[in-house]
Write an enzyme that holds these catalytic residues in place. Structure first.
Site, PDB file in Angstrom:
ATOM      1  N   VAL A  97       0.878  -1.171   0.000  1.00  0.00           N
ATOM      2  CA  VAL A  97       0.000   0.000   0.000  1.00  0.00           C
ATOM      3  C   VAL A  97       0.914   1.219   0.000  1.00  0.00           C
ATOM      4  O   VAL A  97       1.774   1.357   0.872  1.00  0.00           O
ATOM      5  CB  VAL A  97      -0.934   0.022   1.227  1.00  0.00           C
ATOM      6  N   HIS A 101       3.503   3.179   6.328  1.00  0.00           N
ATOM      7  CA  HIS A 101       2.880   2.586   7.512  1.00  0.00           C
ATOM      8  C   HIS A 101       3.928   1.804   8.275  1.00  0.00           C
ATOM      9  O   HIS A 101       4.800   1.171   7.696  1.00  0.00           O
ATOM     10  CB  HIS A 101       1.688   1.706   7.151  1.00  0.00           C
TER      11      HIS A 101
END
Length: 123
Positions: A97, A101
């Site tokens: 993604v 993160h």
């Protein structure tokens, strides 16, 4: 801006997530494909696609991801036993993604090197 990532949709509450922590800068939730008994993702509310896209102005925000990791580890009782934090970058680094993160993994002894149980590529 490019199309929304799944993380943008989680931040905007368009997609449900099992949220474990939130403040004005970051959101943390359980990974839907856990790789350890505890596997959380901590995301900044500001989208930064990859580590390569972090600039000087993002220094405090990126540091805040780790402050949040410590707070979560203490709140959820795994700080003392230990945990691992990982941030992947681009395809070969395992990023799927494109919104940075921080993975937080805990709840078991984590081996090193991390590829110990997978096939090593010859160089």
């Amino acid at each position: 801006m490019t199309s929304k990532t799944i993380f943008d949709k989680i931040i905007e509450r368009e997609i449900d997530a099992d949220i474990v922590y939130e403040d004005d800068k970051v959101l943390a939730f359980k990974d839907i494909n856990p790789q350890a008994p505890v596997h959380l993702l901590i995301i900044p509310k500001k989208r930064i696609a990859t580590i390569n896209d972090i600039d000087e102005d993002d220094r405090e925000l990126v540091g805040h991801l780790f402050v949040a990791a410590r707070k979560i580890a203490v709140q959820h009782g795994f700080a003392k036993d230990g945990y691992r934090t990982v941030m992947n970058c681009n395809e070969n680094g395992g990023q799927s993604v494109y919104h940075i993160h921080l993975h937080v993994l805990a709840g078991q002894v984590l081996g090193w090197p991390p590829y110990a149980n997978s096939e090593k590529k010859s160089q």
